[in-house]
Design a protein around this motif. Sequence first.
Motif, PDB file in Angstrom:
ATOM      1  N   THR A  39      -7.784   9.143   3.905  1.00 15.59           N
ATOM      2  CA  THR A  39      -6.589   8.657   3.218  1.00 15.59           C
ATOM      3  C   THR A  39      -5.960   7.488   3.962  1.00 15.59           C
ATOM      4  N   ALA A  40      -5.960   7.534   5.300  1.00 16.85           N
ATOM      5  CA  ALA A  40      -5.405   6.428   6.087  1.00 16.85           C
ATOM      6  C   ALA A  40      -6.198   5.143   5.840  1.00 16.85           C
ATOM      7  N   ARG A  41      -7.509   5.255   5.754  1.00 16.29           N
ATOM      8  CA  ARG A  41      -8.322   4.076   5.457  1.00 16.29           C
ATOM      9  C   ARG A  41      -7.957   3.496   4.092  1.00 16.29           C
ATOM     10  N   LEU A  42      -7.791   4.376   3.108  1.00 17.47           N
ATOM     11  CA  LEU A  42      -7.431   3.908   1.775  1.00 17.47           C
ATOM     12  C   LEU A  42      -6.083   3.200   1.784  1.00 17.47           C
ATOM     13  N   LEU A  43      -5.127   3.727   2.543  1.00 20.76           N
ATOM     14  CA  LEU A  43      -3.800   3.110   2.601  1.00 20.76           C
ATOM     15  C   LEU A  43      -3.884   1.707   3.198  1.00 20.76           C
ATOM     16  N   VAL A  44      -4.682   1.531   4.264  1.00 21.31           N
ATOM     17  CA  VAL A  44      -4.826   0.209   4.873  1.00 21.31           C
ATOM     18  C   VAL A  44      -5.440  -0.762   3.867  1.00 21.31           C
ATOM     19  N   ARG A  45      -6.488  -0.337   3.169  1.00 25.86           N
ATOM     20  CA  ARG A  45      -7.158  -1.212   2.201  1.00 25.86           C
ATOM     21  C   ARG A  45      -6.223  -1.583   1.061  1.00 25.86           C
ATOM     22  N   ALA A  46      -5.506  -0.588   0.529  1.00 20.57           N
ATOM     23  CA  ALA A  46      -4.595  -0.873  -0.578  1.00 20.57           C
ATOM     24  C   ALA A  46      -3.421  -1.733  -0.122  1.00 20.57           C
ATOM     25  N   ALA A  47      -2.929  -1.507   1.108  1.00 14.62           N
ATOM     26  CA  ALA A  47      -1.798  -2.295   1.610  1.00 14.62           C
ATOM     27  C   ALA A  47      -2.187  -3.758   1.769  1.00 14.62           C
ATOM     28  N   CYS A  48      -3.394  -4.041   2.254  1.00 14.28           N
ATOM     29  CA  CYS A  48      -3.826  -5.430   2.416  1.00 14.28           C
ATOM     30  C   CYS A  48      -3.890  -6.144   1.068  1.00 14.28           C
ATOM     31  N   ILE A  49      -4.399  -5.456   0.063  1.00  9.39           N
ATOM     32  CA  ILE A  49      -4.452  -6.067  -1.270  1.00  9.39           C
ATOM     33  C   ILE A  49      -3.038  -6.261  -1.824  1.00  9.39           C
ATOM     34  N   ALA A  50      -2.163  -5.289  -1.581  1.00 12.52           N
ATOM     35  CA  ALA A  50      -0.784  -5.409  -2.074  1.00 12.52           C
ATOM     36  C   ALA A  50      -0.073  -6.596  -1.423  1.00 12.52           C
ATOM     37  N   VAL A  51      -0.297  -6.819  -0.126  1.00 13.77           N
ATOM     38  CA  VAL A  51       0.320  -7.962   0.552  1.00 13.77           C
ATOM     39  C   VAL A  51      -0.183  -9.270  -0.048  1.00 13.77           C
ATOM     40  N   ALA A  52      -1.498  -9.348  -0.329  1.00 13.89           N
ATOM     41  CA  ALA A  52      -2.050 -10.571  -0.920  1.00 13.89           C
ATOM     42  C   ALA A  52      -1.435 -10.842  -2.287  1.00 13.89           C
ATOM     43  N   ILE A  53      -1.254  -9.804  -3.096  1.00 13.56           N
ATOM     44  CA  ILE A  53      -0.646  -9.979  -4.413  1.00 13.56           C
ATOM     45  C   ILE A  53       0.808 -10.419  -4.278  1.00 13.56           C
ATOM     46  N   ALA A  54       1.537  -9.818  -3.316  1.00 14.31           N
ATOM     47  CA  ALA A  54       2.935 -10.211  -3.109  1.00 14.31           C
ATOM     48  C   ALA A  54       3.036 -11.668  -2.654  1.00 14.31           C
TER      49      ALA A  54
END
Length: 382
Positions: free
Chosen positions: A142-157
């Motif tokens: 789950t921690a790996r998934l959070l890091v991956r999703a957070a990086c994509i979210a930052v790029a979108i922001a």
Amino acid sequence: MLCAWPTRADAPRAGVDYLLLGQATSEPTPQRACAPGVLARHQDVLSIAAPAQGWSGEPQAVDVFGVLSGEVRISHGQRQVCGSMHDARTRDSRFRAGVGMVVVPKAGDREPIVVSWARPLKARWVPTLQLGAPSPVQQNDTARLLVRAACIAVAIALALSALMGFATTRDRLFLLYVVVCLVFVLWQAVLGGLSGYPEPWLPVHDRASWWLVGLTAFSEALLLPILWRLNGGDRRWPRSRAWQHAVLWGLVAVGCSVPWLGMPALGTLAAALETLYLLGCVLCLGVGVWALWRGDAQALAGLGALLPWWILVVAEAVGARWLIAYRIEALQVATTWFLMMAAFALNLRLGRLRQQRDEMRQLADTDMLTGLPNRRAGLRLL
């Protein structure tokens, strides 16, 4: 005592302080068998042996990360499952960033856990397997998934922020930055498997290697010229823009030709892209150091953008264990840092544009001879 009677989810009853969504199901838990065609493509097989005294009888969780193409098979005894990183519907829902399975061998049993996968495109991109109790293994997943999703979210922001900057300044560089962010969002989605979560929204399927190499070419086509500009290459050598355009459109052409390549040619192209990127980083680093030595403080942004990439290069050279285990997350974090440094440079440009606008307004409203407000400023004040 409250009794939950079946009601329509869109029409909750007045006075009830809860909302029950969905209804009871009779569908069994989906079990996905391994097709013979999938197993025929598995060249790498790992047998995880039981401890010397045999399995303890407690549940054992196995999670596999870093298989970028094809499916992963996990089997123990008569039970086996296959899952693809790019289709979350094929995986155990308890594992979100990798392909996993929980087995409960009998106490003293010595039957090994067998894991197999297709040979990776790059020899050094070996998968990572984690074995242990279900709870810590699932938490790490789950921690790996959070890091991956957070990086994509930052790029979108960052892309949305650049759109607002373009609406303010009408500067096309902000639109170019939006394109860069979107390309890196797609690249990260394929790299980290989020292209198939919770359901496939990119047609990756069995062509993950082609998607990854093609998007890598597109990413480098944008990344290398931006690194060159951030490190002061444009300011020191204005004539280098012709070479930047040649690199950009050449890599775009290479990325467009990827779907027609065979697997051997694809592996060769992936190695060539990696070499080209390393050479580009060396060149940009030299230019940035030279520009900083000549007093160009703006090159600090370019040197800062290069920092995480050089950490990865050194870690790769020394065979760092953490890079092998967290390669996908490390690449995404480095990419996010680069996008943030590029956004910092854009913000500096926005500040300079606003300063120039204020200076032009002051010149338009001031008499050059006396320094007093001119007729235009007086009429606006009146």
